[in-house]
Design an enzyme around this catalytic site. Structure first.
Site, PDB file in Angstrom:
ATOM      1  N   ASP A 100      68.518  83.398  67.010  1.00  0.00           N
ATOM      2  CA  ASP A 100      68.616  81.616  67.546  1.00  0.00           C
ATOM      3  C   ASP A 100      67.325  81.619  68.321  1.00  0.00           C
ATOM      4  O   ASP A 100      66.824  82.143  69.390  1.00  0.00           O
ATOM      5  CB  ASP A 100      69.671  81.708  68.809  1.00  0.00           C
ATOM      6  N   TRP A 112      73.177  81.293  75.988  1.00  0.00           N
ATOM      7  CA  TRP A 112      73.168  80.985  74.622  1.00  0.00           C
ATOM      8  C   TRP A 112      73.847  82.132  73.828  1.00  0.00           C
ATOM      9  O   TRP A 112      74.652  81.942  72.999  1.00  0.00           O
ATOM     10  CB  TRP A 112      71.845  80.349  74.200  1.00  0.00           C
ATOM     11  N   LYS A 126      64.643  71.196  71.317  1.00  0.00           N
ATOM     12  CA  LYS A 126      63.927  71.852  72.413  1.00  0.00           C
ATOM     13  C   LYS A 126      62.424  71.388  71.992  1.00  0.00           C
ATOM     14  O   LYS A 126      61.698  70.874  72.823  1.00  0.00           O
ATOM     15  CB  LYS A 126      64.366  73.238  72.268  1.00  0.00           C
TER      16      LYS A 126
HETATM   17  C1  PLP Z   1      69.999  74.381  73.418  1.00  0.00           C
HETATM   18  C2  PLP Z   1      70.249  75.407  72.831  1.00  0.00           C
HETATM   19  C3  PLP Z   1      71.194  75.868  71.992  1.00  0.00           C
HETATM   20  C4  PLP Z   1      72.364  74.758  71.762  1.00  0.00           C
HETATM   21  O1  PLP Z   1      72.004  73.768  71.017  1.00  0.00           O
HETATM   22  P1  PLP Z   1      72.771  72.368  70.259  1.00  0.00           P
HETATM   23  O2  PLP Z   1      71.774  71.943  69.459  1.00  0.00           O
HETATM   24  O3  PLP Z   1      72.785  71.518  71.505  1.00  0.00           O
HETATM   25  O4  PLP Z   1      73.974  73.102  69.814  1.00  0.00           O
HETATM   26  C5  PLP Z   1      71.496  76.927  71.244  1.00  0.00           C
HETATM   27  N1  PLP Z   1      70.581  77.797  71.665  1.00  0.00           N
HETATM   28  C6  PLP Z   1      69.635  77.758  72.585  1.00  0.00           C
HETATM   29  C7  PLP Z   1      68.703  78.865  72.830  1.00  0.00           C
HETATM   30  C8  PLP Z   1      69.458  76.596  73.106  1.00  0.00           C
HETATM   31  O5  PLP Z   1      68.318  76.440  73.877  1.00  0.00           O
END
Ligand code: PLP
Length: 364
Positions: A173, A103, A197
């Protein structure tokens, strides 16, 4: 069929209490004769829902007043683009990225489309199984920010000690650890995550942005919709937002408050993770893939010690038959992965460990 234990990395398990409340309110939201999915985003009812959601997340996380909370569409992935567009394109056009998984790598590659993105640390040399030392990195003099993905969902690592950014704003993130433990928001310039998540249904990202990092001029080369200012000025109601998702997240924020807040959540999450890691560590059949001190409390990848693909496939199939879903590992790591987010009860983890012990006896 009853409820299963869902170990999916995302979209993921939601608290049953929240699902039941939503079910009760589905046909008639609090006497207004319609569901939240049908009402105007400009209505009084929805205005109250979004304001309460914002107030509750501010309360749960202790977000200081000089940060905006933005409810955004496009998921965390679109925020990968919004970060360089809003924090750097009109400034030095340089930012530093710490890449500890796929990511972070995606965000780094996306930033490179708009600015000069420097990779100042990486753990790709050992397939992202550890967190490098981040205490004295070669931060670029004119970097507009330093970027991390704090919990790498696929590889199952967490950055426990924040990097020394040498005065640059830190962007994180936190998708797969959002609201799983207390965070000192004031240490960050931007904290953001997709909610699917650990918080709510797919379709929403939440960005917590320090106000001085929101450009106040119109950025000519950035689409209006991708400017933080657009959403900050409109209190996330510039256009029709994901009303249903904001409503669900609002319920999860209240659920968290009722549970005792993020400190209590952290206590529970550590307790659950310990049950699973302790089992893996004494097992002859299974091995964790991450260096111990960098292990995630949320995403637990493990493989068979012998690297036996057939046995791993058997594990996934038999666990599913026993009422445990989505234990197959991500294709880039293989093996198994158990995501044990806030809403996964301790009983679910205990059931998994009991199953692992039986499985080990049966196939050793
Ligand atoms: C799932 C995830 C993403 C992507 O998320 P989307 O909402 O599907 O764009 C980005 N960063 C992390 C750490 C993730 O677990």
């Amino acid at each position: 069929m009853g409820r299963v234990y869902n170990f999916s990395a995302g979209p993921a398990v939601l608290p049953e209490e929240v699902l039941k409340e939503a079910q009760e309110e589905l046909m008639d939201y609090r006497g207004c004769g319609m569901s939240v999915m049908e009402m105007s985003h400009r209505s009084k009812m929805f205005d109250q829902i979004i304001k309460e959601a914002e107030a509750d997340i501010r309360d749960v996380m202790g977000i200081p007043d000089n940060y905006k909370v933005l409810f955004l569409q496009g998921g965390a992935t679109l925020v990968f683009s919004m970060i360089p567009m809003n924090l750097s394109m009109h400034k030095n056009k340089v930012a530093d990225y710490i890449v500890t998984g796929n990511w972070g790598k995606k965000a780094f590659q996306e930033a490179g489309r708009f600015i000069t993105a420097n990779k100042i640390a990486s753990s790709e040399d050992k397939t992202f199984t550890y967190i490098p030392d981040l205490s004295d990195l070669p931060v670029t003099d004119n970097a507009d920010y330093v970027y991390i993905c704090q919990n790498e969902t696929v590889y199952g690592t967490t950055i426990r000690t924040l990097p020394n950014t040498k005065g640059k704003p830190l962007v994180a993130d936190v998708s797969s650890m959002f609201l799983s433990e207390p965070m000192d928001v004031s240490k960050y310039g931007v904290i953001y995550g997709g909610v699917q998540k650990n918080v709510g249904p797919a379709g929403l990202a939440i960005a917590i942005v320090r106000e001085d990092l929101i450009p106040q001029e119109d950025l000519a080369d950035v689409p209006v919709y991708l400017q933080f200012k657009t959403h900050a000025d409109a209190n996330s109601l510039y256009n029709t937002p994901n009303c249903w998702d904001i409503y669900m997240c609002g319920k999860v924020f209240k659920w968290l408050k009722n549970m005792g807040g993020l400190e209590e959540m952290q206590r529970r999450n550590i307790e659950k993770a310990k049950i699973l890691y302790d089992y893996i560590d004494q097992s002859d059949m299974f091995t964790g893939t991450v260096r111990k001190e960098d292990r995630s409390v949320m995403n637990v990848p493990f493989v068979t010690t012998a690297g036996d693909k057939d046995l791993e496939a058997k594990f996934v199939a038999e666990s599913q038959a026993a009422g445990m879903e989505n234990l197959k590992g991500h294709r880039s790591v293989g093996g198994m992965r158990a995501s044990i987010y806030n809403a996964m009860p301790k009983a679910g983890v205990e059931k998994l460990v009991d199953f692992m012990a039986e499985f080990e006896k049966k196939y050793k």
